[in-house]
Design a protein around this motif. Structure first.
Motif, PDB file in Angstrom:
ATOM      1  N   VAL A   1       7.032  44.324  31.006  1.00 52.15           N
ATOM      2  CA  VAL A   1       8.238  43.499  30.074  1.00 52.15           C
ATOM      3  C   VAL A   1       9.367  44.982  30.247  1.00 52.15           C
ATOM      4  O   VAL A   1      10.191  44.091  31.190  1.00 52.15           O
ATOM      5  CB  VAL A   1       8.643  42.439  28.729  1.00 52.15           C
ATOM      6  CG1 VAL A   1       9.789  42.122  28.409  1.00 52.15           C
ATOM      7  CG2 VAL A   1       7.059  41.301  28.797  1.00 52.15           C
ATOM      8  N   ARG A   2       9.020  45.484  30.119  1.00 49.17           N
ATOM      9  CA  ARG A   2       9.995  47.079  29.929  1.00 49.17           C
ATOM     10  C   ARG A   2       9.872  47.093  31.443  1.00 49.17           C
ATOM     11  O   ARG A   2      11.031  47.651  31.556  1.00 49.17           O
ATOM     12  CB  ARG A   2       9.087  48.219  29.116  1.00 49.17           C
ATOM     13  CG  ARG A   2       9.936  49.382  29.172  1.00 49.17           C
ATOM     14  CD  ARG A   2       9.090  50.788  28.838  1.00 49.17           C
ATOM     15  NE  ARG A   2       8.131  50.264  27.462  1.00 49.17           N
ATOM     16  CZ  ARG A   2       7.143  50.568  27.510  1.00 49.17           C
ATOM     17  NH1 ARG A   2       6.867  51.169  28.690  1.00 49.17           N
ATOM     18  NH2 ARG A   2       6.121  49.725  26.694  1.00 49.17           N
TER      19      ARG A   2
ATOM     20  N   SER B   1      13.938  47.147  35.370  1.00 49.25           N
ATOM     21  CA  SER B   1      13.871  46.459  37.106  1.00 49.25           C
ATOM     22  C   SER B   1      15.743  45.705  37.164  1.00 49.25           C
ATOM     23  O   SER B   1      16.313  45.893  37.979  1.00 49.25           O
ATOM     24  CB  SER B   1      13.087  45.714  37.481  1.00 49.25           C
ATOM     25  OG  SER B   1      13.404  45.267  39.189  1.00 49.25           O
ATOM     26  N   MET B   2      15.588  44.697  36.475  1.00 51.24           N
ATOM     27  CA  MET B   2      17.052  44.134  35.949  1.00 51.24           C
ATOM     28  C   MET B   2      18.303  44.393  35.415  1.00 51.24           C
ATOM     29  O   MET B   2      18.899  44.061  36.218  1.00 51.24           O
ATOM     30  CB  MET B   2      16.572  42.532  34.944  1.00 51.24           C
ATOM     31  CG  MET B   2      15.156  42.161  35.895  1.00 51.24           C
ATOM     32  SD  MET B   2      15.029  40.019  34.972  1.00 51.24           S
ATOM     33  CE  MET B   2      15.943  39.671  35.361  1.00 51.24           C
ATOM     34  N   LEU B   3      17.764  45.708  35.495  1.00 49.78           N
ATOM     35  CA  LEU B   3      19.625  46.282  34.084  1.00 49.78           C
ATOM     36  C   LEU B   3      19.585  47.486  36.322  1.00 49.78           C
ATOM     37  O   LEU B   3      21.233  47.319  36.174  1.00 49.78           O
ATOM     38  CB  LEU B   3      18.645  47.570  34.008  1.00 49.78           C
ATOM     39  CG  LEU B   3      18.576  47.583  32.455  1.00 49.78           C
ATOM     40  CD1 LEU B   3      18.055  48.299  31.143  1.00 49.78           C
ATOM     41  CD2 LEU B   3      20.401  46.770  31.899  1.00 49.78           C
ATOM     42  N   ASP B   4      18.390  46.957  37.373  1.00 44.30           N
ATOM     43  CA  ASP B   4      19.596  47.917  38.880  1.00 44.30           C
ATOM     44  C   ASP B   4      20.226  49.326  38.491  1.00 44.30           C
ATOM     45  O   ASP B   4      21.611  49.728  38.241  1.00 44.30           O
ATOM     46  CB  ASP B   4      20.538  46.885  39.048  1.00 44.30           C
ATOM     47  CG  ASP B   4      21.263  47.294  39.772  1.00 44.30           C
ATOM     48  OD1 ASP B   4      20.339  47.895  41.071  1.00 44.30           O
ATOM     49  OD2 ASP B   4      21.882  47.060  40.800  1.00 44.30           O
TER      50      ASP B   4
ATOM     51  N   VAL C   1      12.223  51.209  25.690  1.00 44.19           N
ATOM     52  CA  VAL C   1      13.214  51.102  26.678  1.00 44.19           C
ATOM     53  C   VAL C   1      14.283  52.447  27.765  1.00 44.19           C
ATOM     54  O   VAL C   1      13.806  52.497  29.018  1.00 44.19           O
ATOM     55  CB  VAL C   1      13.681  50.017  26.608  1.00 44.19           C
ATOM     56  CG1 VAL C   1      14.978  49.761  28.095  1.00 44.19           C
ATOM     57  CG2 VAL C   1      13.068  48.209  26.315  1.00 44.19           C
ATOM     58  N   SER C   2      14.839  52.937  26.233  1.00 46.02           N
ATOM     59  CA  SER C   2      15.056  54.723  27.050  1.00 46.02           C
ATOM     60  C   SER C   2      14.554  55.107  26.742  1.00 46.02           C
ATOM     61  O   SER C   2      14.828  55.859  28.474  1.00 46.02           O
ATOM     62  CB  SER C   2      15.894  54.394  25.011  1.00 46.02           C
ATOM     63  OG  SER C   2      16.824  53.680  24.751  1.00 46.02           O
TER      64      SER C   2
END
Length: 395
Positions: free
Chosen positions: A240-241, A246-249, A266-267
């Motif tokens: 998921v991370r 990837s979606m944060l581009d 995530v950070s």
């Protein structure tokens, strides 16, 4: 034509400077000179009688006032004035001026010469009056050769301590002190442990040489993180991370906000993959403060700013505005949170939310639409026996 003209001459720390005939003529015919006090000591015997000398001291506002009184000024600066140097500062303050630069070797070039090390591929960073960001990015990238310009607060001992704190013991340090000064120059190579316990004279600079490659990460298994006691599931799972990142581009982006960081997974993953990214992580749980510090040290991710407190009450003006935001926790105030984010999100920025319920998914869509955004992409992930997770990206 602009009347303001600067002749910028680079100096080493030598008390026996060599200048070309052209530079000697410029000095001999000059009337207004400027430089640091150390530069004045080096060149004072070469200056014409009755000349004017303007000391370069911070803050520079008074220096600019003095410069405004004159047309042509000869400025002495250290090394190559265009290498993290004073010539670049002059260009920012006087963008329309005429300028000619006569460089000397910069200190990192001189240190590489002393070491007999080819430095064409050396990554150069400066912590002189600057944050750690450039050095952090270089060590996360594990650059083989890193040249560092230092200052009194971030010297060789402090640099060595930072590398060791985040597990980068795979570097040797060479320190050059008073380079070019015939009587005081000293070059020595040390382990990072040795460097942390020593004092060094100024000016100095550092070259870090990688001795081996430290283990890297792309998709850190969640069980390797330090967790909240008794709450090992309170973490964004590795698949998921990675999809979230990837979606944060994040290519080409400057600042990521991670809201509800918990363990910091995530950070940390974002910082390791994008070392130059500014990462600000928010979390209301006080116990996550030390958790973030521990995990950053464990995985070698310096430079993440942790903010403990309710995001909805934080003074966001203290932090660089984001062009990417991840919502990992919203405390039941999703609509308000999206509204607050949209007010500060940079133009073209993205917002990613991981929804674990149909209700929160609906609330996010509704909030994005209400604040003028659009859902650009979404994916549904099912891991093992966990509930489906919908990952939504809004722009």
């Amino acid at each position: 034509m602009c009347e303001k003209q600067f002749i910028v001459i680079g100096l080493s720390d030598s008390r026996n400077q060599w200048f070309s005939p052209e530079v000697r003529e410029l000095i001999a015919s000059g009337h207004i000179f400027s430089g640091g006090r150390r530069h004045h000591e080096i060149v004072k015997d070469l200056l014409p009688e009755e000349c004017v000398w303007i000391d370069i001291v911070v803050p520079l506002d008074k220096v600019w006032v003095e410069y405004a009184r004159y047309g042509k000024i000869v400025v002495f600066a250290s090394g190559d004035p265009l290498f993290y140097g004073f010539a670049a500062t002059l260009r920012r303050e006087f963008p329309d001026c005429r300028m000619k630069v006569y460089p000397a070797f910069n200190s990192l070039q001189m240190l590489a010469h002393r070491m007999l090390v080819p430095y064409a591929d050396m990554v150069n960073v400066s912590v002189t009056g600057r944050p750690w960001k450039g050095l952090d990015a270089a060590i996360i990238s594990q650059c083989p050769l890193i040249g560092v310009l230092t200052d009194h607060k971030k010297g060789p001992a402090e640099i060595a301590g930072r590398l060791l704190e985040y597990g980068y013991d795979n570097y040797m340090m060479t320190v050059g002190e008073n380079l070019g000064n015939e009587s005081e120059e000293l070059v020595r190579s040390l382990s990072l442990e040795e460097a942390t316990g020593k004092s060094f004279s100024h000016p100095n600079c550092v070259i870090l040489t990688k001795t081996y490659s430290r283990k890297g990460y792309f998709g850190i298994p969640e069980m390797e993180f330090s967790h909240l006691e008794g709450r090992k599931n309170m973490i964004t799972k590795m698949p998921v991370r990675l999809l979230t990142l990837s979606m944060l581009d994040l290519y080409g982006r400057h600042t990521l906000w991670d809201i509800g960081f918990c363990t910091g997974s995530v950070s940390i993953e974002a910082k390791l993959q994008f070392p130059s990214l500014e990462v600000v992580a928010f979390e209301r749980r006080e116990e996550s403060r030390e958790l973030l510090v521990d995990n950053c040290r464990k995985f070698g991710a310096p430079g993440i700013t942790g903010v403990i407190g309710d995001f909805m009450n934080c003074d966001l003006s203290r932090y660089p505005s984001p062009d990417a935001v991840f919502i990992g926790g919203h405390g039941g105030r999703l609509d308000e949170m999206v509204g607050r984010i949209y007010k500060i999100l940079n133009k073209g920025g993205v917002l990613v939310f991981n929804s674990v319920s149909a209700e929160s998914c609906h609330l996010f869509r509704k909030a994005v639409e209400a604040y003028g955004g659009v859902i650009e992409a979404e994916h549904i992930l099912i891991l093992d026996d966990h509930n489906p997770i919908t990952i939504l990206k809004a722009r």
